[in-house]
Design an enzyme around this catalytic site. Structure first.
Site, PDB file in Angstrom:
ATOM      1  CG  PHE A  57      27.771  47.786  35.768  1.00 23.68           C
ATOM      2  CD1 PHE A  57      27.449  49.124  35.517  1.00 23.68           C
ATOM      3  CD2 PHE A  57      27.147  47.156  36.834  1.00 23.68           C
ATOM      4  CE1 PHE A  57      26.526  49.796  36.310  1.00 23.68           C
ATOM      5  CE2 PHE A  57      26.229  47.825  37.649  1.00 23.68           C
ATOM      6  CZ  PHE A  57      25.918  49.144  37.384  1.00 23.68           C
ATOM      7  N   GLY A  58      32.085  46.721  33.764  1.00 19.21           N
ATOM      8  CA  GLY A  58      33.129  45.714  33.595  1.00 19.21           C
ATOM      9  C   GLY A  58      34.259  45.940  34.588  1.00 19.21           C
ATOM     10  CG  ASP A 109      41.178  43.203  27.311  1.00 15.24           C
ATOM     11  OD1 ASP A 109      40.956  43.809  28.383  1.00 15.24           O
ATOM     12  OD2 ASP A 109      42.084  42.356  27.183  1.00 15.24           O
ATOM     13  CG  LEU A 110      36.872  46.968  30.457  1.00 13.74           C
ATOM     14  CD1 LEU A 110      36.412  46.500  31.824  1.00 13.74           C
ATOM     15  CD2 LEU A 110      36.292  48.349  30.142  1.00 13.74           C
ATOM     16  NE  ARG A 137      29.110  44.428  54.391  1.00 11.07           N
ATOM     17  CZ  ARG A 137      29.142  44.507  53.065  1.00 11.07           C
ATOM     18  NH1 ARG A 137      28.781  43.475  52.320  1.00 11.07           N
ATOM     19  NH2 ARG A 137      29.537  45.623  52.468  1.00 11.07           N
ATOM     20  CE1 TYR A 144      35.826  45.289  42.845  1.00 12.89           C
ATOM     21  CE2 TYR A 144      35.087  45.862  45.052  1.00 12.89           C
ATOM     22  CZ  TYR A 144      34.806  45.613  43.719  1.00 12.89           C
ATOM     23  OH  TYR A 144      33.505  45.686  43.268  1.00 12.89           O
TER      24      TYR A 144
HETATM   25  N1  LIG Z   1      27.892  42.601  42.834  1.00 16.27           N
HETATM   26  C1  LIG Z   1      27.980  43.554  43.752  1.00 16.27           C
HETATM   27  O1  LIG Z   1      27.372  43.476  44.815  1.00 16.27           O
HETATM   28  C2  LIG Z   1      28.835  44.761  43.499  1.00 16.27           C
HETATM   29  C3  LIG Z   1      29.057  45.658  44.554  1.00 16.27           C
HETATM   30  C4  LIG Z   1      29.817  46.798  44.310  1.00 16.27           C
HETATM   31  C5  LIG Z   1      30.310  47.041  43.049  1.00 16.27           C
HETATM   32  N2  LIG Z   1      30.101  46.151  42.051  1.00 16.27           N
HETATM   33  C6  LIG Z   1      30.666  46.423  40.737  1.00 16.27           C
HETATM   34  O2  LIG Z   1      29.675  46.204  39.755  1.00 16.27           O
HETATM   35  C7  LIG Z   1      30.269  45.721  38.552  1.00 16.27           C
HETATM   36  C8  LIG Z   1      29.616  44.416  38.132  1.00 16.27           C
HETATM   37  O3  LIG Z   1      29.722  43.487  39.198  1.00 16.27           O
HETATM   38  P1  LIG Z   1      29.273  41.960  39.022  1.00 16.27           P
HETATM   39  O4  LIG Z   1      28.935  41.476  40.377  1.00 16.27           O
HETATM   40  O5  LIG Z   1      28.283  41.853  37.923  1.00 16.27           O
HETATM   41  O6  LIG Z   1      30.665  41.317  38.602  1.00 16.27           O
HETATM   42  P2  LIG Z   1      30.963  40.185  37.518  1.00 16.27           P
HETATM   43  O7  LIG Z   1      32.343  39.705  37.815  1.00 16.27           O
HETATM   44  O8  LIG Z   1      29.847  39.209  37.459  1.00 16.27           O
HETATM   45  O9  LIG Z   1      30.976  41.014  36.158  1.00 16.27           O
HETATM   46  C9  LIG Z   1      32.074  41.794  35.750  1.00 16.27           C
HETATM   47  C10 LIG Z   1      32.255  41.575  34.257  1.00 16.27           C
HETATM   48  O10 LIG Z   1      33.403  42.353  33.837  1.00 16.27           O
HETATM   49  C11 LIG Z   1      34.063  41.609  32.841  1.00 16.27           C
HETATM   50  N3  LIG Z   1      35.494  41.981  32.718  1.00 16.27           N
HETATM   51  C12 LIG Z   1      36.499  41.700  33.591  1.00 16.27           C
HETATM   52  N4  LIG Z   1      37.690  42.087  33.070  1.00 16.27           N
HETATM   53  C13 LIG Z   1      37.416  42.612  31.853  1.00 16.27           C
HETATM   54  C14 LIG Z   1      38.211  43.157  30.822  1.00 16.27           C
HETATM   55  N5  LIG Z   1      39.557  43.236  30.933  1.00 16.27           N
HETATM   56  N6  LIG Z   1      37.620  43.600  29.715  1.00 16.27           N
HETATM   57  C15 LIG Z   1      36.266  43.520  29.550  1.00 16.27           C
HETATM   58  N7  LIG Z   1      35.451  43.007  30.492  1.00 16.27           N
HETATM   59  C16 LIG Z   1      36.009  42.547  31.618  1.00 16.27           C
HETATM   60  C17 LIG Z   1      33.953  40.156  33.298  1.00 16.27           C
HETATM   61  O11 LIG Z   1      34.133  39.271  32.188  1.00 16.27           O
HETATM   62  C18 LIG Z   1      32.543  40.119  33.880  1.00 16.27           C
HETATM   63  O12 LIG Z   1      31.586  39.639  32.965  1.00 16.27           O
HETATM   64  C19 LIG Z   1      31.770  45.603  38.847  1.00 16.27           C
HETATM   65  O13 LIG Z   1      32.408  46.797  38.439  1.00 16.27           O
HETATM   66  C20 LIG Z   1      31.817  45.500  40.353  1.00 16.27           C
HETATM   67  O14 LIG Z   1      33.046  45.964  40.865  1.00 16.27           O
HETATM   68  C21 LIG Z   1      29.384  45.002  42.248  1.00 16.27           C
END
Ligand SMILES: NC(=O)c1ccc[n+]([C@@H]2O[C@H](COP(=O)([O-])OP(=O)(O)OC[C@H]3O[C@@H](n4cnc5c(N)ncnc54)[C@H](O)[C@@H]3O)[C@@H](O)[C@H]2O)c1
Length: 278
Positions: free
Chosen positions: A70-71, A50-51, A172, A135
């Site tokens: 990436f979490g 857990d982060l 977009r 965010y």
């Molecule tokens: N998808 C996009 O287009 C995009 C754009 C910009 C930034 N991001 C960033 O990329 C990363 C991944 O994005 P995604 O789209 O795969 O999101 P996602 O929500 O599918 O994945 C994020 C993961 O983080 C985990 N997580 C959340 N809280 C947690 C905790 N307390 N401890 C451990 N793990 C935890 C979740 O269980 C999830 O599996 C994120 O940091 C997001 O902010 C994504």
């Protein structure tokens, strides 16, 4: 490299990174909140962490050369929802990296750190922070933390300001799209570039309509191949003309720039869940 740790491994983007990351180190340790991530790739193991809990992240990063972080909570939400995973979580990752002698953090930042800049500005990687949501504010915090830990503690960081890594479903996204193949290439460059110090790069494909400038990050050798223009005719036929007085169209952050603070931006983005199954 001996060990890479991937946080957010069960998430959508993480699901595309797991297999390629196994090729870059002897061991990949994937991590997320769930108990079991399913079938593992050769060279991969899984550790739940857990982060928001420093001790769990400290033990996760033991012996790691790099962490691909990436979490996160991946949408705009009330501050209390963002605070734990995205702000305290970022601190826990960088502090645990320092305590464990981890060399580099590759961080999933976001366009929402600079989301209130106009798309007309064609901002570079040195544009000042201008978050469009709590965010995005948390992404600013983590980027500044990365800068501080580089300046004072020599932990390298590559902050990937991802625009939108998802199937193209809006006008977009013709500018903001990052394909999964280009995401993988970007993360590989962030890991393999010998020296990065603290750096920022936009995570976006080679789109004709790209609204940001990666010139100052060219040393990373990130050369995206995909171009969202292939979807333009279909998308523009479906989507009515864009009103440039609407922040959702004018600002880098798109729908996140238009919603009230604390309210979901993703709810207005028609994101398709195409999480890869191992
Ligand atoms: N998808 C996009 O287009 C995009 C754009 C910009 C930034 N991001 C960033 O990329 C990363 C991944 O994005 P995604 O789209 O795969 O999101 P996602 O929500 O599918 O994945 C994020 C993961 O983080 C985990 N997580 C959340 N809280 C947690 C905790 N307390 N401890 C451990 N793990 C935890 C979740 O269980 C999830 O599996 C994120 O940091 C997001 O902010 C994504």
């Amino acid at each position: 490299m001996k060990k890479i740790v991937l946080t957010g491994a069960a998430g959508r983007l993480g699901s595309y990174l797991r297999e390629p990351l196994t090729k870059l180190a002897d061991a990949l340790v994937s991590s997320d909140l769930i108990d079991d991530i399913g079938t593992l790739y050769p060279g991969e193991s899984y550790q739940r962490a857990d982060l928001t809990k420093y001790n769990e992240i400290r033990s996760l990063l033991e012996g790691a050369d790099m962490v691909v972080h990436f979490g996160a909570y991946g949408d705009e939400a009330p501050f209390d929802t963002i605070l734990g995973p995205n702000i305290i979580g970022a601190y826990n990752v960088w502090e645990a990296a320092y305590q464990n002698g981890v060399r580099r953090v590759v961080y999933a930042s976001s366009i929402h750190a600079v989301g209130m800049h106009s798309k007309m500005e064609f901002i570079g990687t040195d544009a000042p922070h201008r978050p469009d949501a709590f965010y995005g504010l948390a992404k600013c915090f983590a980027e500044d933390l990365a800068s501080l830990y580089w300046d004072k503690r020599q932990i390298e960081a590559v902050c990937l300001r991802i625009l939108s890594c998802a199937q193209v479903t809006s006008a977009r996204a013709l500018g903001s799209w990052l394909s999964y193949d280009d995401l993988i290439h970007l993360v590989e460059r962030a890991i393999s570039t010998p020296t990065t110090g603290f750096s920022v790069v936009y995570g976006v494909s080679n789109n004709d309509r790209v609204p940001v400038d990666n010139a100052k990050a060219s040393f990373l050798g990130y050369r995206p191949k995909d171009n969202a223009e292939q979807f333009a005719a279909k998308i523009l036929a479906e989507e009515p003309a864009q009103d440039l007085s609407d922040p959702a169209h004018l600002k880098q952050g798109g729908p996140f720039a238009a919603v009230p603070i604390g309210e979901s931006g993703l709810a207005n983005m028609n994101i398709i869940d195409d999480t890869k199954r191992s």
